[in-house]
Write a protein that holds these residues in place. Structure first.
Motif, mmCIF file in Angstrom:
data_model
loop_
_atom_site.group_PDB
_atom_site.id
_atom_site.type_symbol
_atom_site.label_atom_id
_atom_site.label_comp_id
_atom_site.label_asym_id
_atom_site.label_seq_id
_atom_site.Cartn_x
_atom_site.Cartn_y
_atom_site.Cartn_z
ATOM 1 N N ALA A 98 0.975 -1.044 -0.127
ATOM 2 C CA ALA A 98 0.326 -0.281 0.012
ATOM 3 C C ALA A 98 0.571 1.252 0.399
ATOM 4 O O ALA A 98 0.438 2.072 -0.603
ATOM 5 C CB ALA A 98 -0.720 -0.086 1.150
ATOM 6 N N LEU A 99 1.806 1.619 0.578
ATOM 7 C CA LEU A 99 3.035 1.875 0.815
ATOM 8 C C LEU A 99 3.227 2.708 -0.486
ATOM 9 O O LEU A 99 3.094 3.464 -1.061
ATOM 10 C CB LEU A 99 3.718 2.198 1.550
ATOM 11 C CG LEU A 99 5.236 3.201 2.378
ATOM 12 C CD1 LEU A 99 4.759 4.909 2.312
ATOM 13 C CD2 LEU A 99 6.586 2.372 2.616
ATOM 14 N N MET A 100 4.470 1.372 -1.310
ATOM 15 C CA MET A 100 4.716 1.804 -2.399
ATOM 16 C C MET A 100 3.476 2.318 -4.021
ATOM 17 O O MET A 100 4.120 3.479 -4.285
ATOM 18 C CB MET A 100 5.213 0.527 -3.175
ATOM 19 C CG MET A 100 6.971 -0.174 -2.127
ATOM 20 S SD MET A 100 7.795 1.344 -2.539
ATOM 21 C CE MET A 100 7.843 1.133 -4.257
ATOM 22 N N ARG A 101 2.476 1.467 -3.005
ATOM 23 C CA ARG A 101 1.315 2.383 -4.556
ATOM 24 C C ARG A 101 1.041 3.687 -4.223
ATOM 25 O O ARG A 101 0.326 4.420 -5.252
ATOM 26 C CB ARG A 101 0.244 1.972 -4.036
ATOM 27 C CG ARG A 101 -0.169 0.481 -4.752
ATOM 28 C CD ARG A 101 -1.727 0.037 -4.450
ATOM 29 N NE ARG A 101 -2.071 -0.547 -3.443
ATOM 30 C CZ ARG A 101 -2.327 -1.628 -2.737
ATOM 31 N NH1 ARG A 101 -1.416 -2.851 -3.792
ATOM 32 N NH2 ARG A 101 -2.320 -1.753 -1.667
ATOM 33 N N ARG A 102 1.125 4.086 -3.150
ATOM 34 C CA ARG A 102 0.994 5.142 -2.799
ATOM 35 C C ARG A 102 2.110 6.789 -3.438
ATOM 36 O O ARG A 102 1.952 7.399 -3.585
ATOM 37 C CB ARG A 102 0.870 6.108 -1.502
ATOM 38 C CG ARG A 102 0.265 7.465 -0.683
ATOM 39 C CD ARG A 102 -0.277 7.599 0.369
ATOM 40 N NE ARG A 102 1.368 8.046 1.470
ATOM 41 C CZ ARG A 102 1.791 6.547 2.310
ATOM 42 N NH1 ARG A 102 1.062 5.801 2.459
ATOM 43 N NH2 ARG A 102 3.247 6.520 2.981
ATOM 44 N N VAL A 103 3.240 6.320 -2.536
ATOM 45 C CA VAL A 103 4.442 6.971 -2.895
ATOM 46 C C VAL A 103 4.934 7.417 -4.525
ATOM 47 O O VAL A 103 4.825 7.867 -5.096
ATOM 48 C CB VAL A 103 5.784 6.197 -1.974
ATOM 49 C CG1 VAL A 103 5.362 6.663 -1.172
ATOM 50 C CG2 VAL A 103 6.455 4.951 -2.864
ATOM 51 N N LEU A 104 4.389 5.712 -5.159
ATOM 52 C CA LEU A 104 4.380 6.212 -6.744
ATOM 53 C C LEU A 104 3.493 6.691 -7.616
ATOM 54 O O LEU A 104 3.757 7.290 -8.466
ATOM 55 C CB LEU A 104 4.788 4.341 -7.264
ATOM 56 C CG LEU A 104 5.565 2.975 -7.053
ATOM 57 C CD1 LEU A 104 5.362 1.748 -7.696
ATOM 58 C CD2 LEU A 104 6.521 3.909 -7.504
ATOM 59 N N ALA A 105 2.715 6.756 -6.626
ATOM 60 C CA ALA A 105 1.759 7.314 -7.764
ATOM 61 C C ALA A 105 1.818 9.214 -7.068
ATOM 62 O O ALA A 105 2.023 10.046 -8.471
ATOM 63 C CB ALA A 105 0.058 7.161 -7.185
ATOM 64 N N GLU A 106 2.480 9.372 -5.959
ATOM 65 C CA GLU A 106 2.574 10.975 -5.435
ATOM 66 C C GLU A 106 3.679 11.257 -6.301
ATOM 67 O O GLU A 106 4.283 12.364 -7.070
ATOM 68 C CB GLU A 106 3.206 10.833 -3.847
ATOM 69 C CG GLU A 106 1.576 10.698 -3.470
ATOM 70 C CD GLU A 106 1.714 10.638 -1.890
ATOM 71 O OE1 GLU A 106 3.287 10.504 -1.339
ATOM 72 O OE2 GLU A 106 0.509 11.032 -0.742
ATOM 73 N N ALA A 107 4.602 10.866 -6.783
ATOM 74 C CA ALA A 107 6.308 10.921 -7.870
ATOM 75 C C ALA A 107 5.693 10.765 -8.894
ATOM 76 O O ALA A 107 6.887 11.137 -9.425
ATOM 77 C CB ALA A 107 7.052 9.745 -7.390
ATOM 78 N N GLY A 108 4.619 10.139 -9.092
ATOM 79 C CA GLY A 108 4.367 10.287 -11.142
ATOM 80 C C GLY A 108 5.570 9.161 -10.961
ATOM 81 O O GLY A 108 5.739 9.042 -12.855
ATOM 82 N N ALA A 109 5.711 8.192 -11.077
ATOM 83 C CA ALA A 109 7.136 6.700 -11.298
ATOM 84 C C ALA A 109 5.878 5.838 -11.752
ATOM 85 O O ALA A 109 5.097 5.648 -11.059
ATOM 86 C CB ALA A 109 8.047 6.948 -10.050
ATOM 87 N N GLU A 110 7.088 4.863 -12.448
ATOM 88 C CA GLU A 110 5.964 4.167 -13.046
ATOM 89 C C GLU A 110 6.424 2.632 -11.936
ATOM 90 O O GLU A 110 7.968 2.737 -11.609
ATOM 91 C CB GLU A 110 6.419 3.278 -14.160
ATOM 92 C CG GLU A 110 6.542 4.042 -15.766
ATOM 93 C CD GLU A 110 4.537 3.904 -15.917
ATOM 94 O OE1 GLU A 110 3.817 2.942 -14.988
ATOM 95 O OE2 GLU A 110 4.230 4.624 -16.120
ATOM 96 N N PRO A 111 6.289 1.147 -11.709
ATOM 97 C CA PRO A 111 6.436 1.037 -10.530
ATOM 98 C C PRO A 111 8.007 0.056 -11.174
ATOM 99 O O PRO A 111 8.800 -0.334 -10.333
ATOM 100 C CB PRO A 111 5.017 -0.732 -10.480
ATOM 101 C CG PRO A 111 4.406 0.103 -11.043
ATOM 102 C CD PRO A 111 4.364 1.201 -11.956
#
Length: 590
Positions: A422-435
């Motif tokens: 869940a943390l990675m989903r959030r930080v990736l979305a906030e950063a605009g980064a692809e997984p």
């Protein structure tokens, strides 16, 4: 039984007073409080009226009460100070209220809230007393329980620490030295979980009893959970270590409970007062410090207070406070060490390494603070920041055309406490980064927890497209089964296998075996700690695709790493090295 007020031999003024108070027979009989009237004009002031509530509360029939002085309800308990208060008030013919112990016909005690009011004739002379009584035993018991709970532990009955220390200070007049010992029942949680909380409470009570029964015991208290303290007199010349060992053996004896025998594992720490005037609280603090040292050494250990341990404890507390401040002041930074494709020298990935920009001591490596961060739990917040910062950096690199992924180390503490997916989903979305631009590096020790939760978390991270790297491969708990069953995309061979690789055929064989297994499973291998050209060349001969280490680059600040990438730098490459047929290096972890 009907008791008509008119039938009593009362002066007219008293009858009038009763009527004014609406105390007719129906009123008196309907009251839940006991009502009694005593005649002051007769010898010994006998009771001349009681209502039905009085019979019920006292346990006597009216015929057994009338004509007697109410003192018989006190039984042999005549030394209560409230009785003297009543006697003085009656002698002065004034009103009085007391709470005292009375006894029913069957001998049971009850707390009686009693109010006596004088009744006067036309001349104003007191002729009778009107008594109202109420059984307040339940209220008194409740108040006593609350008061005791404020001073004593409700499970063991031992005093709370504040009362324990106050007693030691008040009664400490002996010539012997004060010795304080702190102990902790190591497996209390297991007892509660296996046999129930009632069994755990029984263990606590027995441990408290054993401490109180110890030779020389002056007082004991429960500090918290399964932790206790006991104060002993230590005679002059006595061996404190032997005393502590003897107490430890006594309290660690197996405990017999109904149907089971519980093996007691107890850690113990102790300290002796340095002077006869040293405050007991200071000695207790040192004994607790020794207990923490005993627990850190393993279950069932005994430790004496050591000033060095206290210095370490103070250092941990100070460092914890500094780390909290560092989070608030944004003093943490990430440096990045390139992962290099050995065949071409191209940078294909980065490992984000945590650093602390201390305002006084400058740039600090994780070895300086990581242990305290994990112990205090601050690593959860620090780790979340690192994941977010690495994701932002990866997104920035890709916007500038640099197709490299960023790997971040995740602490086992953070992995256990946080919902990493869940943390990675959030930080990736906030950063605009692809997984696929981010990977997580997990140590082998984390694999000791093979719970369904861990497996589900790994699966969810891979479903998101986030790479998973097994860090420090070969030093911990990993097995070939782990590589098959868990969805790793990369293994990182520890530097201990790489150092001197060019001179040690056994190490070369081990690294070669790891490369073969990884190749069969479709997992990329990165070898860490490359420091010489000879090590790089040997790895190239073995077919290792990716490496990192000081030979290629030191960890760099973000802006320096960007400049390196912007120049399309090719890091040192072995002249004879060529890619293996069919070998492919993954630039990302999608």
């Amino acid at each position: 039984m009907k008791r008509p007020i008119a039938g009593l031999s009362l002066p007219p003024a008293v009858h009038q007073r009763l009527a004014g108070l609406t105390l007719n027979v129906q009123t008196l009989e309907g009251l839940s409080d006991a009502i009694a009237i005593a005649d002051l004009t007769q010898p010994d002031m006998p009771l001349i009226y009681v209502n039905s509530a009085c019979e019920r509360i006292m346990g006597y029939a009216a015929a057994e009460i009338l004509g007697r002085n109410c003192r018989f309800l006190q039984g042999a308990d005549r030394q209560q100070p409230e009785i003297a208060d009543m006697a003085r008030a009656i002698a002065a013919r004034r009103e009085v209220s007391v709470v005292l112990r009375n006894y029913r016909k069957d001998g049971t005690m009850f707390w009686n809230e009693l109010r006596l009011r004088p009744m006067r004739d036309d001349d104003g002379t007191p002729t009778h007393y009107l008594a109202t009584s109420r059984d307040v035993t339940a209220c008194r018991d409740r108040a006593d329980r609350l008061q005791r709970a404020a001073t004593h532990d409700d499970v063991t009955g031992l005093p709370i620490p504040r009362r324990f220390l106050a007693r030691l200070e008040a009664e400490r007049a002996w010539s012997d030295a004060l010795m304080l010992l702190c102990c902790d029942a190591d497996r209390l949680r297991d007892v509660n979980g296996t046999y129930g909380r009632a069994a755990g409470d029984a263990v606590l009570r027995e441990l408290g009893r054993r401490l109180q029964a110890a030779a020389g015991s002056e007082a004991a208290c429960r500090l918290a959970a399964g932790q206790f303290a006991v104060a002993l007199r230590l005679p002059c010349g006595a061996d404190a270590a032997a005393v502590a060992a003897g107490l430890h053996r006594a309290i660690a004896e197996p405990l017999a409970l109904p149907g089971i025998t519980v093996a007691m594992t107890v850690s113990l720490g102790w300290a002796v007062a340095q002077t006869h005037t040293e405050p007991a609280e200071a000695v207790l603090i040192r004994a607790e410090t020794a207990l923490y040292a005993a627990k850190a050494a393993g279950r069932g250990e005994v430790r004496a207070y050591d000033p060095a341990t206290e210095r370490q404890s103070r250092r941990r507390l100070r460092l914890t406070a500094e780390l909290r401040n560092a989070l608030t002041q944004q003093e943490f930074v990430l440096h990045y060490q390139p992962k290099v494709e050995i065949a071409t020298g191209r940078i294909v990935g980065l490992e984000a390494l945590l650093r602390w920009q201390h305002p006084v001591f400058g740039l600090q490596s994780p070895e300086r603070f990581l242990g305290v961060a994990e112990e205090s739990g601050l690593i959860v917040e620090i780790g979340a920041w690192a994941l977010a910062e690495a994701s932002r950096f990866a997104a920035m690199l890709h916007r500038h055309g640099h197709a490299v992924y960023v790997a971040v180390n995740v602490s086992p503490v953070q992995f256990q406490r946080d919902d990493i997916a869940a943390l990675m989903r959030r930080v990736l979305a906030e950063a605009g980064a692809e997984p696929g631009w981010v990977a997580l590096e997990l140590t082998e020790t984390m694999l000791a927890d093979s719970s369904p939760r861990t497996a589900a978390c790994f699966a969810e991270l891979r479903r998101l497209g986030i790479g998973l790297a097994m860090d420090d491969f070969g030093t911990g708990f990993a097995s070939l089964q782990c590589l098959r069953s868990l969805p790793f995309t990369e293994i990182k061979v520890d530097r201990s296998f790489v150092h001197g690789l060019d001179r040690d055929p056994v190490q070369a064989a081990m690294v070669g075996a790891a490369l073969g297994v990884a190749r069969a499973l479709g997992i990329v291998v990165t070898c860490e700690g490359i420091e010489t050209a000879a090590e790089r060349d040997r790895l190239a001969e073995l077919g290792c695709p990716v490496a990192q280490g000081y030979f290629f680059s030191l960890p760099l600040a973000g802006e320096d790493l960007v400049r390196l990438l912007d120049t399309h730098a090719v890091l040192p490459v072995a002249e004879a090295c060529q890619p293996l047929p069919g070998a492919r290096v993954r630039h990302g972890h999608g």
